[in-house]
Design an enzyme around this catalytic site. Structure first.
Site, PDB file in Angstrom:
ATOM      1  N   SER A 135     -69.426 -58.485 102.572  1.00 26.05           N
ATOM      2  CA  SER A 135     -68.573 -59.211 101.626  1.00 26.05           C
ATOM      3  C   SER A 135     -67.629 -60.123 102.395  1.00 26.05           C
ATOM      4  O   SER A 135     -66.791 -59.654 103.180  1.00 26.05           O
ATOM      5  CB  SER A 135     -67.754 -58.234 100.783  1.00 26.05           C
ATOM      6  OG  SER A 135     -66.738 -58.953 100.095  1.00 26.05           O
TER       7      SER A 135
ATOM      8  N   ASP B 191     -67.231 -62.689  96.393  1.00 22.42           N
ATOM      9  CA  ASP B 191     -66.350 -62.172  95.341  1.00 22.42           C
ATOM     10  C   ASP B 191     -65.550 -63.292  94.693  1.00 22.42           C
ATOM     11  O   ASP B 191     -64.593 -63.795  95.271  1.00 22.42           O
ATOM     12  CB  ASP B 191     -65.390 -61.136  95.935  1.00 22.42           C
ATOM     13  CG  ASP B 191     -66.097 -59.842  96.294  1.00 22.42           C
ATOM     14  OD1 ASP B 191     -66.750 -59.263  95.410  1.00 22.42           O
ATOM     15  OD2 ASP B 191     -66.011 -59.424  97.467  1.00 22.42           O
TER      16      ASP B 191
ATOM     17  N   MET C 122     -62.902 -64.224  91.969  1.00 22.05           N
ATOM     18  CA  MET C 122     -61.837 -63.589  91.167  1.00 22.05           C
ATOM     19  C   MET C 122     -61.005 -64.673  90.492  1.00 22.05           C
ATOM     20  O   MET C 122     -60.698 -65.690  91.105  1.00 22.05           O
ATOM     21  CB  MET C 122     -60.937 -62.744  92.064  1.00 22.05           C
ATOM     22  CG  MET C 122     -61.666 -61.695  92.884  1.00 22.05           C
ATOM     23  SD  MET C 122     -60.494 -60.612  93.739  1.00 22.05           S
ATOM     24  CE  MET C 122     -61.630 -59.693  94.805  1.00 22.05           C
TER      25      MET C 122
ATOM     26  N   HIS D  64     -70.442 -61.999  92.861  1.00 24.16           N
ATOM     27  CA  HIS D  64     -69.841 -60.929  92.051  1.00 24.16           C
ATOM     28  C   HIS D  64     -68.695 -61.553  91.271  1.00 24.16           C
ATOM     29  O   HIS D  64     -67.643 -61.841  91.822  1.00 24.16           O
ATOM     30  CB  HIS D  64     -69.361 -59.820  93.003  1.00 24.16           C
ATOM     31  CG  HIS D  64     -68.674 -58.677  92.331  1.00 24.16           C
ATOM     32  ND1 HIS D  64     -67.921 -57.751  93.032  1.00 24.16           N
ATOM     33  CD2 HIS D  64     -68.624 -58.290  91.031  1.00 24.16           C
ATOM     34  CE1 HIS D  64     -67.436 -56.855  92.182  1.00 24.16           C
ATOM     35  NE2 HIS D  64     -67.840 -57.163  90.979  1.00 24.16           N
TER      36      HIS D  64
ATOM     37  N   MET E  35     -65.776 -61.442  89.192  1.00 21.33           N
ATOM     38  CA  MET E  35     -64.660 -60.657  88.646  1.00 21.33           C
ATOM     39  C   MET E  35     -63.803 -61.616  87.834  1.00 21.33           C
ATOM     40  O   MET E  35     -62.696 -62.007  88.206  1.00 21.33           O
ATOM     41  CB  MET E  35     -63.901 -59.980  89.782  1.00 21.33           C
ATOM     42  CG  MET E  35     -64.642 -58.755  90.305  1.00 21.33           C
ATOM     43  SD  MET E  35     -64.093 -58.246  91.922  1.00 21.33           S
ATOM     44  CE  MET E  35     -65.010 -59.411  92.924  1.00 21.33           C
TER      45      MET E  35
ATOM     46  N   MET F 105     -69.138 -50.026  90.756  1.00 20.55           N
ATOM     47  CA  MET F 105     -67.971 -50.202  91.623  1.00 20.55           C
ATOM     48  C   MET F 105     -67.456 -48.837  92.068  1.00 20.55           C
ATOM     49  O   MET F 105     -67.272 -47.934  91.247  1.00 20.55           O
ATOM     50  CB  MET F 105     -66.853 -50.955  90.886  1.00 20.55           C
ATOM     51  CG  MET F 105     -67.156 -52.410  90.561  1.00 20.55           C
ATOM     52  SD  MET F 105     -67.516 -53.420  92.019  1.00 20.55           S
ATOM     53  CE  MET F 105     -65.969 -53.319  92.929  1.00 20.55           C
TER      54      MET F 105
ATOM     55  N   ASP G  61     -70.082 -50.919  95.645  1.00 18.49           N
ATOM     56  CA  ASP G  61     -69.153 -51.909  96.200  1.00 18.49           C
ATOM     57  C   ASP G  61     -67.751 -51.334  96.187  1.00 18.49           C
ATOM     58  O   ASP G  61     -67.234 -50.991  95.125  1.00 18.49           O
ATOM     59  CB  ASP G  61     -69.235 -53.180  95.333  1.00 18.49           C
ATOM     60  CG  ASP G  61     -68.303 -54.291  95.800  1.00 18.49           C
ATOM     61  OD1 ASP G  61     -67.671 -54.157  96.862  1.00 18.49           O
ATOM     62  OD2 ASP G  61     -68.230 -55.310  95.075  1.00 18.49           O
TER      63      ASP G  61
HETATM   64  C1  DX5 Z   1     -63.447 -55.694  95.589  1.00 20.04           C
HETATM   65  C2  DX5 Z   1     -64.664 -56.514  95.892  1.00 20.04           C
HETATM   66  C3  DX5 Z   1     -65.414 -56.021  97.054  1.00 20.04           C
HETATM   67  C4  DX5 Z   1     -64.640 -56.018  98.349  1.00 20.04           C
HETATM   68  C5  DX5 Z   1     -65.013 -54.764  99.072  1.00 20.04           C
HETATM   69  O1  DX5 Z   1     -63.020 -55.916  94.313  1.00 20.04           O
HETATM   70  O2  DX5 Z   1     -65.545 -56.545  94.803  1.00 20.04           O
HETATM   71  O3  DX5 Z   1     -66.648 -56.695  97.212  1.00 20.04           O
HETATM   72  O4  DX5 Z   1     -64.895 -57.137  99.158  1.00 20.04           O
HETATM   73  O5  DX5 Z   1     -64.201 -54.610 100.163  1.00 20.04           O
HETATM   74  P1  DX5 Z   1     -64.241 -53.290 101.083  1.00 20.04           P
HETATM   75  O6  DX5 Z   1     -65.632 -53.162 101.604  1.00 20.04           O
HETATM   76  O7  DX5 Z   1     -63.232 -53.603 102.129  1.00 20.04           O
HETATM   77  O8  DX5 Z   1     -63.844 -52.138 100.200  1.00 20.04           O
HETATM   78 ZN    ZN Z   2     -67.566 -57.363  95.230  1.00 19.63          ZN
END
Ligand code: DX5
Ligand code: ZN
Length: 229
Positions: free
Chosen positions: A12, A39, A41, A71, A73, A142, A180
């Site tokens: 990621s 990611d 967001m 992904h 969010m 998640m 994840d």
């Molecule tokens: C969090 C993201 C993840 C994040 C994971 O909301 O969706 O993809 O990058 O990070 P780690 O591996 O550090 O938990």
């Molecule tokens: Zn993610």
């Protein structure tokens, strides 16, 4: 070999150096990453804002043939899907909790030519994913509350992982079971044992002193050994 006997690692880039994103993506590719996890967001579905289609387009050439999994969010991701797909997303994963019309949103992803995935937060039951299992590429459970990298893995999600694994296997489905959040050298083996096969890792790939390819190799070996046990 069935994809259910194969471990896949998706670094990621949330934990990468945003000032050197191209190089950090290329390092993951060089290390044999199976996907690049991106990611997006929006400051609504989760508090932070990261980046969108323009950034995805900028990193796409550095990923080469390695698929970009985006992904989302994002509240009501349908509004953004076309731009994200056109920028180079190969798989677009939407949150069940973020879509008033999940079936319509999955269909909208597929209409762009990208593959679809559906994600759920740790406390959301897997039921909302089940109707889509035979048409989506990724079912994402998640293992942290989405929004931030570097949070601790929530082991209680393993009950859902195991249930999902059972459904996928009994129906002979091809969908990837992805986890994840909080995946690192201390947690990846238990997630494999629960039934996950595709692992997002941010901090455990980009936030350690060793080079990125080495970090991917460490995680992959731990997971493959746990799968063989
Ligand atoms: C969090 C993201 C993840 C994040 C994971 O909301 O969706 O993809 O990058 O990070 P780690 O591996 O550090 O938990
Ligand atoms: Zn993610």
């Amino acid at each position: 070999m069935s994809r259910h006997n194969t471990i896949k690692i998706a670094p990621s880039i949330l934990a990468a150096d945003f000032a050197r994103l191209g190089d950090d993506v290329a390092a993951a590719v060089q290390g044999g990453a199976d996907y690049i996890h991106v990611d997006v967001m929006d400051g609504h579905f989760v508090p932070p804002i990261t980046f969108g289609a323009q950034m995805i387009g900028a990193i796409k050439p550095y990923a080469g043939v390695v698929p970009l999994v985006v992904h989302m969010m994002v509240e009501e991701p349908a509004r953004h899907i076309e731009h994200i797909a056109r920028a180079g997303a190969d798989v677009i994963v939407v949150h069940a909790e973020a879509c008033a019309d999940l079936a319509g949103t999955v269909a909208a992803v597929q209409e762009t030519g990208a593959q679809a995935g559906v994600a759920v937060r740790p406390e959301t039951p897997i039921d909302s994913i089940l109707p889509f299992l035979d048409e989506i590429e990724i079912a994402l459970l998640m293992t942290v509350n989405p929004g931030y990298g570097g949070q601790p893995y929530i082991p209680e999600v393993e009950t859902k992982i195991a249930t999902m694994r059972g459904i996928i296997d009994s129906r002979g489905l091809n969908v990837e079971l992805e986890v994840d959040g909080g995946i690192n050298e201390n947690t990846i083996e238990q997630a494999v044992r629960a039934g996950a096969r595709l692992f997002v890792a941010g901090t455990a790939v980009y936030g350690r002193p060793e080079p990125v390819p080495e970090r991917i190799k460490i995680l992959r070996e731990l997971a493959e050994n746990a799968l063989r046990e």
